[in-house]
Scaffold this motif. Sequence first.
Motif: not given
Length: 299
Positions: A284, A288, A291-292
């Motif tokens: 995760c 994350s 994606a950022w």
Amino acid sequence: MYYSFDDEIVSIELEDAVASGLTFGYVSMSELAGAVEYFSLPKGTLSRLNESSFSACDMTVFDDCIFCILRVSNARFAVYVKKNLLLVVPIEDRNHEIRDICILPKSVEEPSLARLIYIFLDRLISLQGEYLSHKQEQIYEMERQMLSSREEQDFNIQLFRRKQILSELYVNYDRMMDFVCLLKDDDFGDFDENDKKCLSLICERISRLKENVRMLCDSVVHLRDAYQSNIEVRLNQIMKIFTVFTVIFSPLSFIAGWYGMNFRYMPELSSRFGYPGVIIFVICVTVSLLAWFKHKKWI
């Protein structure tokens, strides 16, 4: 070889040349001593031809003669201009470029010293135009290599050599223009107005050659700057990749270090779901962060 101009162009030997008649000559270094003696040319020029380096240019005005050493592309030659005499001496002519342009046509309209100079320089300038076109194509090819990231390892050295060659050409064309302007303004050749107009046209063409060389020099400089910028962009891309990996693995290293502590009472160590829970948490965190970075257009 020598050419005499009476009723028609005749190829003659040195002993057949008439000092008072119009003569054009192309002689080798070994034959030059005899020509200097026969036409009463300055004898001091012989030693200067032997001592001068390949890149050197020289020009001297004597009482009845103009002596000049010129270099163009891959050839270097000397020119003697005297009343009714044009003498060309190849010093370095591996591709026989100077020899080829000294072969006159079967007929010359209204032959004169100025006309012979015009024919010789016109052919020489045409040859230089082809040479500069070749250099321009080389620069374009280097640009294509840089844009496709296929440049050779010594790309920067090649750019430096191109710049050096073009700079030398500019200096030599400038000397050639001085030579033609000196002929045009001097009175020993008895040039009429039409002759001086022809020489003025030659000056304009040499000036265009100089301008083309200057533009090619600017292209090489801009290409070198673009190459340096391209290297910096590539380094920035590499550093960006390393930075992304560093940022992603920093929290993962923190997690690994956290659970690597040897404390007895850590509830996750005795939990049945501790190991898969840490794996899910690591995934995760990684997703994350990716994606950022994608949202911020960093990758």
